[in-house]
Design an enzyme around this catalytic site. Structure first.
Site, PDB file in Angstrom:
ATOM      1  N   HIS A  88      -4.068 -10.405   2.737  1.00 54.33           N
ATOM      2  CA  HIS A  88      -2.985 -11.300   3.216  1.00 54.33           C
ATOM      3  C   HIS A  88      -2.756 -10.759   5.100  1.00 54.33           C
ATOM      4  O   HIS A  88      -3.184 -11.326   5.770  1.00 54.33           O
ATOM      5  CB  HIS A  88      -2.063 -11.474   2.368  1.00 54.33           C
ATOM      6  N   CYS A 117       2.337  -3.824   0.883  1.00 58.59           N
ATOM      7  CA  CYS A 117       3.358  -4.883   2.152  1.00 58.59           C
ATOM      8  C   CYS A 117       4.096  -6.380   1.232  1.00 58.59           C
ATOM      9  O   CYS A 117       5.401  -5.981   2.023  1.00 58.59           O
ATOM     10  CB  CYS A 117       2.263  -5.128   3.366  1.00 58.59           C
ATOM     11  N   HIS A 118       3.210  -6.513   0.478  1.00 60.13           N
ATOM     12  CA  HIS A 118       3.995  -7.832   0.685  1.00 60.13           C
ATOM     13  C   HIS A 118       3.450  -8.490  -1.553  1.00 60.13           C
ATOM     14  O   HIS A 118       3.790 -10.067  -1.691  1.00 60.13           O
ATOM     15  CB  HIS A 118       3.714  -9.523   1.130  1.00 60.13           C
ATOM     16  N   GLY A 119       3.398  -7.768  -1.914  1.00 58.22           N
ATOM     17  CA  GLY A 119       3.394  -7.901  -3.483  1.00 58.22           C
ATOM     18  C   GLY A 119       2.122  -8.304  -4.122  1.00 58.22           C
ATOM     19  O   GLY A 119       2.107  -8.825  -5.417  1.00 58.22           O
TER      20      GLY A 119
END
Lengths: 200, 404
Positions: free
Chosen positions: A131, A163-165
């Site tokens: 990501h 960080c964002h899953g």
């Protein structure tokens, strides 16, 4: 000057030629400067990292550096290898086809494509989340017993990026619902001996 | 075409909010320039060109250069190693480095001709005294910047040149030792020195940009001199664009051609732009057999060496630069251009020759003959300033034309 009329066509032609040549000259000057900012020869010179796999106990993950990048090396147990199937419908790219970076020339057999490694017990992958580049956390045991709500109830074991899953399984394949678009990228490596690899 | 751009809607929008079009017309396109300027007036725009080239190449060099005198495994400094990396590993690094080295010499070549024009045609005389003073300030900042820059590769000449020149400042009475420690950042020339010289070398050219803007502002306030040295009326001026933009473009073109010859085919300039000793890493225990500053600082170095006493030598060198500031006031004549001042013309040409001789002496090893010649040339150099008030007051000038 006796003749005061301006030959516009000639003037425009001369302006055009001069400006055109000037632009070519400016581009000519710009090229070396921009090029100098590209990686230098010594940076590009292929650097390799050796790693002794026998230092790993079964189930252990290490993160090592190769060309300044972090690389996961996991000694997967037979139990882990058995758990790599059964949830293909939950994976974005179970066969590792979505991008050149998620496959490798050494993925010759279907087993190698499944385990995403040359030998099934040792996994070597680029540690950056596909990501935005954070290093995901290693959460190898299945279910929520150890990890609580940070992983889904049917967690097969793998990595969870804080960080964002984004979620990856124990072959580094990205799980549906993650913001990450691709499986963890491969790195070029080969075996020098039974338990020694050369990355790069 | 420029007219179309200046009259466009976008230009008007910008102009209403910044006067950019008005300023462009007043200072660039419509700026009234004497119609009789010769090519000696092109050196200002050339100097600006070189300044831009130096800043461009310098900024890119500073992406790769490391200002550290700490030793690498090979035994030479990190700084020297980073320069070699620029030459060998960075894409086109060799080109950017040679552009910067050749550019430094080109800058001084251009500026000395620019100064010479000013001295010959009386461009320093009223009302251009401030313009001249700002110009001498620019010269001093250039010299400082060049000195700091030459140090950075940390070659033999860099190191020993730094030792010698910083020692000069150490000889100033009372404050000398304090200044010496301030400059060096330690007991000798070393890592603190190179680091702060890098900072100052980066800073001074940017300060120079601001001072050049002030220089051009001062020029545009009083308008350009011309080869006849007489005041002219508006009718004898032509707009800067297209006449002098094109003429200066030709000058830039010729200059860049010569510059390109040096950058690509002769970047060390026969050992004058980058001295051979500087391709050896600095060795604090071995002084090169022949230390000299780079050619553009050699005249002043010669004056320093002409005096056996250290302090007097330093003061004489300082004076030789300081006297430049006073030229507008030492010259008491009313006629500007040397074309109409036969006595002054001889004096100023002697001055130019003295500077060339001093430059040659300063660059060479000091034999007895050259020492004597250097002293004579120093005497001529200072004689120019001493004689100037008398020559200018009593000279017979030729009748000056009424208009150009």
């Amino acid at each position: 000057m006796a003749d005061n009329t301006v030959d516009s066509k000639r003037r425009n032609f001369l302006w055009g030629v001069a400006s055109g040549l000037g632009a070519v000259g400016a581009a000519g000057v710009a090229v070396p400067f921009v090029s100098s900012m590209m990686p230098a020869a010594d940076t590009l010179a292929a650097s390799t990292t050796e790693f002794d796999l026998s230092s790993l106990v079964p189930g252990q993950l290490v993160v090592i550096a190769w060309q300044g990048k972090p690389v996961f090396v996991v000694h997967r147990t037979p139990g882990i290898l058995k758990r790599l199937t059964g949830y293909e419908h939950k994976l974005k790219d179970p066969e590792s086809h979505a991008d050149p970076r998620v496959e490798a020339t050494w993925m010759k057999t279907s087993e190698q494509r499944l385990t995403r490694s040359i030998k099934p017990e040792y996994l070597v992958l680029n540690a950056a989340c596909t990501h935005l580049g954070c290093i995901p956390l290693f959460k190898p045991s299945p279910g929520r017993a150890e990890w609580g709500d940070s992983v889904p109830a049917d967690w097969p074991g793998g990595w969870h990026c804080p960080c964002h899953g984004s979620l990856y399984d124990l072959a580094g394949r990205v799980i549906d619902g993650s913001p990450a678009p691709f499986n963890l990228y491969t790195v070029p490596y080969k075996y020098l001996a039974d338990t020694k690899i050369l990355i790069g | 075409m420029i007219e179309r751009m200046l009259n466009s809607d976008l230009a008007k929008w910008l102009d209403d909010r910044s006067k950019i079009v008005q300023m462009t017309r007043a200072h660039l396109t419509d700026y009234p320039t004497p119609k009789n300027l010769n090519y000696m007036w092109s050196f200002g725009s050339l100097a600006l060109t070189v300044l831009i080239l130096q800043i461009l190449s310098g900024i890119f060099l500073s992406m790769f250069y490391k200002p550290s005198a700490v030793a690498t495994i090979g035994g030479y400094s990190v700084a020297f190693d980073s320069v070699e990396r620029i030459m060998r590993d960075i894409n086109f690094g060799w080109l950017i480095r040679y552009m910067h080295a050749v550019g430094a010499s080109a800058f001084f070549f251009v500026i000395y001709l620019h100064l010479g024009r000013g001295m010959y045609y009386g461009s320093y005389k009223k009302p251009r005294e401030l313009l001249w003073v700002i110009g001498v300030v620019i010269l001093l900042i250039m010299q400082g910047s060049a000195f700091f820059g030459y140090l950075l590769p940390w070659g033999q000449m860099s190191y020993w040149g730094a030792i010698v020149i910083t020692n000069l400042f150490g000889s100033i009475p009372v404050v000398g030792d304090f200044i010496l420690q301030l400059l060096r950042g330690g007991f000798g020339v070393g890592d603190p020195t190179i680091n702060r010289f890098f900072s100052l070398h980066f800073l001074l050219p940017l300060v120079l940009v601001a001072i050049v803007v002030i220089h051009i502002h001062a020029l545009h306030t009083v308008h350009s001199n011309n080869p006849e040295g007489i005041d002219i009326s508006k009718k004898d001026t032509i707009p800067f664009h297209p006449y002098f933009t094109v003429k200066d473009a030709l000058g830039v073109g010729i200059f860049l051609t010569i510059y390109a010859y040096f950058v690509f085919f002769n970047p060390t300039g026969w050992g004058l732009f980058i001295e051979p000793d500087n391709f050896s890493p600095a060795n604090g225990f071995q002084t090169p057999s022949h230390i000299a500053p780079v050619w553009y600082l050699t005249p002043w170095y010669s004056i320093l060496r002409a005096f056996p006493d250290k302090l007097i030598g330093v003061m004489a060198m300082g004076l030789s630069l300081g006297l430049l500031f006073l030229i507008p006031w030492l010259d008491r004549g009313t006629v500007r251009s040397a074309r109409y001042r036969p006595m002054y013309r001889k004096l100023v040409v002697l001055f130019f020759i003295a500077v060339l001789v001093l430059g040659y002496c300063g660059h060479s090893a000091p034999t007895e003959a050259l020492k004597l010649i250097g002293r004579i040339a120093t005497a001529v150099y200072f004689a120019f300033f001493i004689l100037l008030p008398f020559v200018s007051k009593h000279e017979k000038t030729l009748p000056v034309p009424k208009e150009i």
